[in-house]
Design a protein around this motif. Structure first.
Motif, mmCIF file in Angstrom:
data_model
loop_
_atom_site.group_PDB
_atom_site.id
_atom_site.type_symbol
_atom_site.label_atom_id
_atom_site.label_comp_id
_atom_site.label_asym_id
_atom_site.label_seq_id
_atom_site.Cartn_x
_atom_site.Cartn_y
_atom_site.Cartn_z
ATOM 1 N N SER A 30 4.556 0.273 3.563
ATOM 2 C CA SER A 30 4.382 1.267 2.494
ATOM 3 C C SER A 30 4.670 0.652 1.136
ATOM 4 O O SER A 30 4.034 0.998 0.131
ATOM 5 C CB SER A 30 5.273 2.483 2.736
ATOM 6 O OG SER A 30 6.652 2.140 2.667
ATOM 7 N N ASN A 31 5.605 -0.301 1.092
ATOM 8 C CA ASN A 31 5.876 -0.989 -0.165
ATOM 9 C C ASN A 31 4.751 -1.950 -0.537
ATOM 10 O O ASN A 31 4.450 -2.110 -1.723
ATOM 11 C CB ASN A 31 7.214 -1.739 -0.085
ATOM 12 C CG ASN A 31 8.384 -0.885 -0.493
ATOM 13 O OD1 ASN A 31 8.650 -0.689 -1.672
ATOM 14 N ND2 ASN A 31 9.098 -0.340 0.481
ATOM 15 N N CYS A 37 -1.407 -1.116 -4.804
ATOM 16 C CA CYS A 37 -2.223 -0.009 -5.324
ATOM 17 C C CYS A 37 -1.609 0.568 -6.599
ATOM 18 O O CYS A 37 -2.340 1.005 -7.499
ATOM 19 C CB CYS A 37 -2.361 1.081 -4.265
ATOM 20 S SG CYS A 37 -3.248 0.549 -2.785
ATOM 21 N N GLY A 38 -0.272 0.568 -6.684
ATOM 22 C CA GLY A 38 0.374 1.071 -7.885
ATOM 23 C C GLY A 38 0.023 0.246 -9.111
ATOM 24 O O GLY A 38 -0.166 0.787 -10.204
ATOM 25 N N LEU A 99 1.028 6.150 -0.193
ATOM 26 C CA LEU A 99 0.380 6.900 -1.270
ATOM 27 C C LEU A 99 1.409 7.492 -2.228
ATOM 28 O O LEU A 99 1.207 7.504 -3.450
ATOM 29 C CB LEU A 99 -0.485 8.021 -0.676
ATOM 30 C CG LEU A 99 -1.724 7.579 0.106
ATOM 31 C CD1 LEU A 99 -2.413 8.776 0.733
ATOM 32 C CD2 LEU A 99 -2.697 6.817 -0.795
ATOM 33 N N ASN A 100 2.509 7.985 -1.674
ATOM 34 C CA ASN A 100 3.563 8.540 -2.514
ATOM 35 C C ASN A 100 4.199 7.460 -3.382
ATOM 36 O O ASN A 100 4.406 7.645 -4.588
ATOM 37 C CB ASN A 100 4.618 9.203 -1.632
ATOM 38 C CG ASN A 100 5.762 9.802 -2.422
ATOM 39 O OD1 ASN A 100 6.737 9.125 -2.725
ATOM 40 N ND2 ASN A 100 5.648 11.067 -2.776
ATOM 41 N N LEU A 101 4.482 6.312 -2.771
ATOM 42 C CA LEU A 101 5.105 5.221 -3.509
ATOM 43 C C LEU A 101 4.163 4.660 -4.566
ATOM 44 O O LEU A 101 4.611 4.209 -5.627
ATOM 45 C CB LEU A 101 5.531 4.134 -2.527
ATOM 46 C CG LEU A 101 6.435 3.024 -3.066
ATOM 47 C CD1 LEU A 101 7.711 3.606 -3.671
ATOM 48 C CD2 LEU A 101 6.781 2.038 -1.958
ATOM 49 N N THR A 102 2.859 4.693 -4.289
ATOM 50 C CA THR A 102 1.878 4.227 -5.266
ATOM 51 C C THR A 102 2.010 4.991 -6.576
ATOM 52 O O THR A 102 1.941 4.404 -7.672
ATOM 53 C CB THR A 102 0.455 4.387 -4.707
ATOM 54 O OG1 THR A 102 0.283 3.489 -3.602
ATOM 55 C CG2 THR A 102 -0.603 4.083 -5.753
#
Length: 220
Positions: A30-31, A37-38, A99-102
């Motif tokens: 996720s990271n 993506c972020g 997606l949330n971390l992005t």
């Protein structure tokens, strides 16, 4: 009052380690999603094209202004119904956390990019550097360095928030702790053991974030 006995938690270490492996797997990938993506999403956020900035704002607001628990539940139960797509629980958990971390990492990148002093742009122009060279070798390296403490903090948050996927049946550390509690009828020892594991890993990453921040201060 029930006597406390943590020996059974040590004897069930394999079960907790299996759950920890799933948690670390979700956190790591996720990271990777959030960092990559972020970054590209942040470039959209600082774009001069207004519709792209609107899309950026919409994405960030949706994921930052709704509880991640709601996002997890919505993806797990609504995506299969709406799109007739059936993925494994681990993959969906990974996708949601990514997606949330992005969204959070994109804001960290964007703020760092826009926080570069205008004098640095002017100096690059005075040296005859082109726009692309200025972005790649002047602006983005500084922005990445300035954003690093926030990115590490967000990574710690993702590690902790990954516990929420246990609510939808993903066998992570939290899920294994809950299972151990129901199997042994010793919730205090089970959940305390899980809490200690989360605490040790979070504190370790917190120390890394502090070290990075101190180094950044030295080079300002």
């Amino acid at each position: 009052m029930q006597d406390l006995d943590f020996y059974f938690a040590l004897s069930s270490g394999r079960q907790l380690l299996d759950g920890l492996w799933v948690t670390l797997y979700l956190t790591f990938w996720s990271n990777i999603i959030g960092l990559t993506c972020g970054f590209f999403l942040a470039l959209v956020g600082v774009s001069h094209v207004r519709p792209l900035r609107w899309l950026y704002t919409a994405y960030v607001e949706v994921f930052r202004c709704t509880p991640i628990l709601l996002q997890i539940v919505w993806f797990f139960f609504c995506v299969p119904i709406l799109f007739n797509v059936y993925w494994s629980g681990e993959f969906l958990g990974l996708l949601i956390l990514g997606l949330n971390l992005t969204a959070f990492n994109a804001e960290a990148y964007r703020a760092s990019i826009q926080g570069i002093p205008p004098a640095h742009h002017d100096a690059a122009i005075a040296l005859g550097l082109g726009r692309r060279v200025t972005a790649l070798h002047v602006i983005l390296p500084q922005a990445a360095r300035n954003a690093m403490p926030v990115l590490v903090t967000n990574a710690i948050g993702a590690f902790q928030q990954s516990a929420l996927v246990a609510l939808v049946g993903v066998a992570d550390l939290m899920y294994q702790g809950k299972l151990l509690s129901t199997q042994t009828y010793r919730p205090i020892e089970a959940y305390t053991s899980v809490a200690i594991i989360y605490l040790v890993i979070s504190v370790t990453f917190g120390q890394i974030a502090g070290f990075i921040e101190r180094r950044n201060e030295l080079y300002r």
